[in-house]
Design a protein around this motif. Sequence first.
Motif, PDB file in Angstrom:
ATOM      1  N   PHE A 163      -2.956   7.252  -3.494  1.00  0.00           N
ATOM      2  CA  PHE A 163      -1.602   6.729  -3.677  1.00  0.00           C
ATOM      3  C   PHE A 163      -1.258   6.655  -5.163  1.00  0.00           C
ATOM      4  O   PHE A 163      -2.117   6.375  -5.993  1.00  0.00           O
ATOM      5  CB  PHE A 163      -1.486   5.345  -3.027  1.00  0.00           C
ATOM      6  N   ARG A 167       3.530   3.055  -6.575  1.00  0.00           N
ATOM      7  CA  ARG A 167       3.636   2.743  -5.151  1.00  0.00           C
ATOM      8  C   ARG A 167       4.401   1.449  -4.856  1.00  0.00           C
ATOM      9  O   ARG A 167       4.925   1.293  -3.751  1.00  0.00           O
ATOM     10  CB  ARG A 167       2.255   2.691  -4.511  1.00  0.00           C
ATOM     11  N   THR A 171       9.762   3.985  -2.323  1.00  0.00           N
ATOM     12  CA  THR A 171       9.308   4.304  -0.964  1.00  0.00           C
ATOM     13  C   THR A 171       8.668   5.684  -0.897  1.00  0.00           C
ATOM     14  O   THR A 171       7.945   5.983   0.058  1.00  0.00           O
ATOM     15  CB  THR A 171      10.480   4.249   0.025  1.00  0.00           C
ATOM     16  N   ASN A 173       5.953   7.113  -1.914  1.00  0.00           N
ATOM     17  CA  ASN A 173       4.675   6.698  -2.497  1.00  0.00           C
ATOM     18  C   ASN A 173       3.483   7.070  -1.614  1.00  0.00           C
ATOM     19  O   ASN A 173       2.414   6.476  -1.737  1.00  0.00           O
ATOM     20  CB  ASN A 173       4.684   5.192  -2.755  1.00  0.00           C
ATOM     21  N   ASN A 174       3.678   8.045  -0.719  1.00  0.00           N
ATOM     22  CA  ASN A 174       2.646   8.542   0.195  1.00  0.00           C
ATOM     23  C   ASN A 174       2.441   7.648   1.417  1.00  0.00           C
ATOM     24  O   ASN A 174       1.629   7.967   2.281  1.00  0.00           O
ATOM     25  CB  ASN A 174       1.305   8.758  -0.512  1.00  0.00           C
ATOM     26  N   SER A 175       3.165   6.541   1.512  1.00  0.00           N
ATOM     27  CA  SER A 175       3.016   5.678   2.687  1.00  0.00           C
ATOM     28  C   SER A 175       3.521   6.363   3.957  1.00  0.00           C
ATOM     29  O   SER A 175       2.927   6.204   5.031  1.00  0.00           O
ATOM     30  CB  SER A 175       3.772   4.363   2.482  1.00  0.00           C
ATOM     31  N   ASN A 190      -8.881   6.419   1.866  1.00  0.00           N
ATOM     32  CA  ASN A 190      -8.402   6.359   0.490  1.00  0.00           C
ATOM     33  C   ASN A 190      -9.568   5.883  -0.355  1.00  0.00           C
ATOM     34  O   ASN A 190      -9.922   4.702  -0.334  1.00  0.00           O
ATOM     35  CB  ASN A 190      -7.212   5.391   0.374  1.00  0.00           C
ATOM     36  N   GLU A 211      -2.532  14.894  -1.670  1.00  0.00           N
ATOM     37  CA  GLU A 211      -2.109  13.863  -2.621  1.00  0.00           C
ATOM     38  C   GLU A 211      -1.106  14.470  -3.592  1.00  0.00           C
ATOM     39  O   GLU A 211      -1.110  15.677  -3.832  1.00  0.00           O
ATOM     40  CB  GLU A 211      -3.298  13.276  -3.385  1.00  0.00           C
TER      41      GLU A 211
END
Length: 281
Positions: A163, A167, A171, A173-175, A190, A211
């Motif tokens: 991440f 983050r 939003t 942010n890879n979530s 992770n 990533e």
Amino acid sequence: MSIKSRDVDVVIGVARAAGDLARRMYASGQATVREKSSAIDLVTAADVAAETFIRDTLERLFPGVALWGEESNQRPNQRSFWLVDPIDGTTNFAHNVAYCSVNIALQDGLDTLLAVTYHIGLDCTYHARRGLGAFLRDASGNERQLAVSSTASLRTALLITGFPYHRAESTDNNSAEFAYFMPRTACVRNLGSAALDLAHVAMGAADGYWEAWLNPWDIAAGALLVREAGGTVTTYEGHEWTLDANHIVASNGAPALHEALLDGIRAARASLPEKRLAVFA
């Protein structure tokens, strides 16, 4: 610049010595920590000392070859240069988590000729030369060739990701990607070092990795490891990954799995209210 087997041994020796320096500094309390770009983007005195050691040593051993390191961050004008992350996984290192590495790649422009990733915690080294395979060397000097896994489907795949430092601010942010893949795979991890994440894909311990918001020194060596172990490395959009891309998808190369990774990233990002990453334009 041509790379011979003895050059590989020399660079492995440099990486191991830098890792040993970092370990000794941590053990003696000299690896002091400070913030870099934010409260969660850290640099330690060991990062700086290790990069200085690597720069000075490589300059002496390979005169005339420039160096682009994370801490100095000056991209050379020369076509041939070393690409160095003195401690990849600094947050892990600063918290005494053993998953961190010294990362050295030799570049001929955008082409990576040599990859050396030294696992500081386990005292072993992943290395590869372009066209000659990827290998894992233990502390005793024993080696085995690396090969990617044979997992063919997303449902049974173990994935790794990471991440970005922003983050908490966006939003994008890879979530969304993480939420997409977690219920559709065996699991998503992770772990905190992009270099070692890629090495784990190369050795078949993980089936895929994605990533974004990465730097060349994070992933150039690992990308070569994966490719030389039989895997596939692309951008989020499916193009061949090069140093110019700050996002990466690596897999064991199974077509259905790699396509599922690309499709999943695209699907997850489609509904983002804000997009910081310039992909799928």
